[in-house]
Design a protein around this motif. Structure first.
Motif, short mmCIF file in Angstrom:
data_model
loop_
_atom_site.label_atom_id
_atom_site.label_comp_id
_atom_site.label_asym_id
_atom_site.label_seq_id
_atom_site.Cartn_x
_atom_site.Cartn_y
_atom_site.Cartn_z
N PHE A 187 0.86 -1.18 -0.17
CA PHE A 187 -0.03 0.05 0.16
C PHE A 187 0.77 1.36 0.15
N ASN A 188 0.27 2.23 -0.34
CA ASN A 188 1.21 3.54 -0.03
C ASN A 188 0.81 4.14 1.26
N PHE A 189 1.87 4.76 1.83
CA PHE A 189 1.79 5.26 3.40
C PHE A 189 0.67 6.39 3.33
N ASN A 190 0.92 7.05 1.91
CA ASN A 190 -0.13 8.33 2.02
C ASN A 190 -1.66 8.04 2.09
N GLU A 191 -1.98 6.60 1.89
CA GLU A 191 -3.30 6.20 2.07
C GLU A 191 -3.98 5.78 3.38
N ILE A 192 -2.95 5.71 4.13
CA ILE A 192 -3.12 5.51 5.55
C ILE A 192 -3.39 6.86 6.38
N ASP A 193 -4.34 6.87 7.05
CA ASP A 193 -4.76 8.26 7.85
C ASP A 193 -3.59 8.61 8.78
N LEU A 194 -3.57 7.42 9.72
CA LEU A 194 -2.60 7.52 10.77
C LEU A 194 -1.82 6.20 11.03
N PHE A 195 -0.44 6.44 11.16
CA PHE A 195 0.37 5.29 11.32
C PHE A 195 1.51 5.54 12.29
N THR A 196 2.09 4.49 13.07
CA THR A 196 2.81 4.58 14.05
C THR A 196 4.37 3.69 13.91
N MET A 197 5.13 4.29 14.46
CA MET A 197 6.64 3.23 14.49
C MET A 197 7.31 3.60 15.75
N SER A 198 8.52 2.71 15.75
CA SER A 198 9.32 2.93 17.06
C SER A 198 10.65 2.24 16.60
N SER A 199 11.44 3.63 17.18
CA SER A 199 12.83 3.64 16.70
C SER A 199 13.64 2.33 17.05
N HIS A 200 13.53 1.92 18.34
CA HIS A 200 14.10 0.85 18.97
C HIS A 200 14.25 -0.59 18.33
N LYS A 201 12.97 -0.73 17.40
CA LYS A 201 12.82 -1.83 16.55
C LYS A 201 13.55 -2.14 15.36
N LEU A 202 14.31 -0.84 15.10
CA LEU A 202 14.95 -0.70 13.81
C LEU A 202 16.42 -0.02 13.94
N GLU A 203 17.03 -0.77 15.21
CA GLU A 203 18.58 -0.15 15.51
C GLU A 203 18.67 1.21 15.83
N GLY A 204 17.52 1.74 16.34
CA GLY A 204 17.22 3.20 16.93
C GLY A 204 17.38 3.16 18.42
N ILE A 205 16.86 4.25 18.81
CA ILE A 205 17.01 4.77 20.35
C ILE A 205 15.69 4.22 21.00
N LYS A 206 15.88 3.80 22.16
CA LYS A 206 14.61 3.42 22.80
C LYS A 206 13.92 4.65 23.37
N GLY A 207 12.53 4.87 23.58
CA GLY A 207 12.03 5.99 24.10
C GLY A 207 11.86 6.69 22.91
N SER A 208 11.75 6.37 21.55
CA SER A 208 11.75 7.34 20.56
C SER A 208 10.78 6.71 19.38
N GLY A 209 9.87 7.24 18.84
CA GLY A 209 8.96 6.79 17.88
C GLY A 209 8.41 7.91 17.10
N ALA A 210 7.37 7.51 16.30
CA ALA A 210 6.60 8.62 15.60
C ALA A 210 5.06 8.47 15.29
N LEU A 211 4.39 9.38 15.50
CA LEU A 211 2.83 9.22 14.85
C LEU A 211 2.76 10.16 13.46
N ILE A 212 2.44 9.44 12.57
CA ILE A 212 2.34 10.23 11.02
C ILE A 212 1.01 10.20 10.87
N TYR A 213 0.45 11.25 10.44
CA TYR A 213 -1.04 11.25 10.15
C TYR A 213 -1.42 12.45 9.12
#
Ligand code: PMP
Length: 374
Positions: A187-213
């Motif tokens: 799917f295209n992300f721009n078709e999704i009204d709101l989505f979320t992610m978490s940095s520490h699942k992707l070799e990023g920092i814990k306590g970090s993520g995003a809400l994209i809407y």
């Protein structure tokens, strides 16, 4: 040490740690202050938002940096539902969501929302016919995770987007934690009204993520404070966490197919080896799942004891999810797909990452066999 628990968390890369350090020491000003050095910090925030938008192709979405996906999921779901507190409406989710979605729906149910929890089939895929029959003109939100964190089942997000086209009032929220940057979306992300992610699942920092809407959505602020980050995530901006979150997304998208292809090979190898052991039931149907997650149950044996046996050999796997593994309750996702109490209390999650090797899989499977046949 052999780490098979990247669904629970990952080790941050050196690049990310250095970036975190650099931003924390050089751009420590409050990005909301009005003097020049603070404006530079704010520019870095805007740049990070733009990196996220460009990486995911969502020019018309807002990017809110959060303390992780739990917070992002709460802000998204309450942010939609808080508009309807006096006139509570139907909201729909599935029986296998992460607690940061599922328990929010439970809370909304307690305060009067009409909640439908969709069933899943034996492969852990939501029932789309039930979704169609549950939707009505009063439905304001559907929240379905992209990839399940226990068995890895991939939900038909593209189909759900299509179904929801007939319900323009209803918003779609997708918990993308175990999908984004790991598997290729259909799917295209721009078709999704709101989505979320978490940095520490992707070799990023814990306590970090995003809400994209989508910026056309009238999201209410669930947290109450000043107006940082559109008032959706008030409080002094954690710039180092935001900048590294954007870099984490950028890297994950850049290396997605390379990492996926490697993990797919590892997954096929693991599945073939596990199939040779009769006592092991495989809960993940790899045809319908992300190769990063492989879930098994060993009925005659206590999963916790096996986990600790492996731990003694410095091999790390998870029982249930890391978030729920200290509770002895049946794993709800395994129960939803098997209807079997024993299978759902004896499950072990083996997570794969691009950092794992075939040799590590050999060692894991040999140790499982040793344990079972000793
Ligand atoms: N959703 C899913 C599917 C997850 O796997 C997790 C992490 N276990 C979360 C949400 C919560 O993420 P965080 O740890 O960033 O709060």
């Amino acid at each position: 040490m052999i780490y098979f628990d990247s669904t629970a968390t990952t080790k941050p890369t050196k690049e990310i740690l250095e970036l975190y350090n650099k931003v924390s020491s050089e751009y420590w000003y409050n990005p909301s202050s009005a003097y020049n050095v603070a404006l530079k910090a704010n520019n870095l925030l805007i740049k990070s938002q733009n990196i996220v938008k460009e990486s995911l192709g969502v020019a018309n979405h807002n990017v809110i940096f959060t303390s992780g996906a739990t917070e992002a999921n709460n802000l998204a779901i309450f942010g939609i539902c808080n508009n309807y507190l006096k006139d509570t409406k139907r909201i729909i989710t599935s029986k296998i969501e992460h607690p940061s979605v599922y328990n929010v729906f439970k809370r909304l149910e307690e305060i009067g929302f009409d909640v439908i929890y969709l069933d899943v089939n034996e492969f852990g895929i939501v029932d789309l016919e039930q979704l169609k029959s549950s939707l009505n003109k009063d439905t304001i939100l559907v929240s379905i995770m992209w990839v399940n964190n226990i068995i890895g089942s991939i939900q038909p997000i593209k189909e759900i987007v299509k179904i929801l086209k007939d319900y323009p009032r209803c918003k779609l929220h997708v918990d993308s934690v175990q999908g984004l940057g790991k598997i290729k979306p259909d799917f295209n992300f721009n078709e999704i009204d709101l989505f979320t992610m978490s940095s520490h699942k992707l070799e990023g920092i814990k306590g970090s993520g995003a809400l994209i809407y989508n910026n056309k959505i009238n999201l209410t602020n669930h947290l109450v404070g000043a107006n940082q980050q559109l008032g959706i995530k008030p409080g002094t901006i954690d710039l180092a966490s935001s900048v590294t979150c954007a870099k984490t997304i950028q890297n994950a998208v850049k290396y997605q197919s390379e990492h996926f292809n490697k993990v797919l090979e590892l997954n096929k190898y693991l599945e073939n080896k596990i199939k040779e052991i009769d006592q092991i039931a495989i809960n993940t149907n790899t045809k319908y799942a992300s190769p990063f997650i492989f879930n098994i149950s060993i009925k005659e044996f206590n999963a916790e004891t096996i986990m600790h046996y492996l731990e003694q050999k410095e091999i790390y796997v998870s029982i249930g999810s890391a978030c729920g593994s200290k509770t002895k309750k049946p794993e709800k996702t395994i129960y939803a797909i098997t209807n079997d109490q024993l299978l759902s209390t004896t499950s072990i999650r083996i997570s794969l990452s691009h950092l794992n090797t075939f040799e590590e899989i050999d060692i894991l499977v040999d140790e499982l066999r040793n344990y079972i046949t000793k």
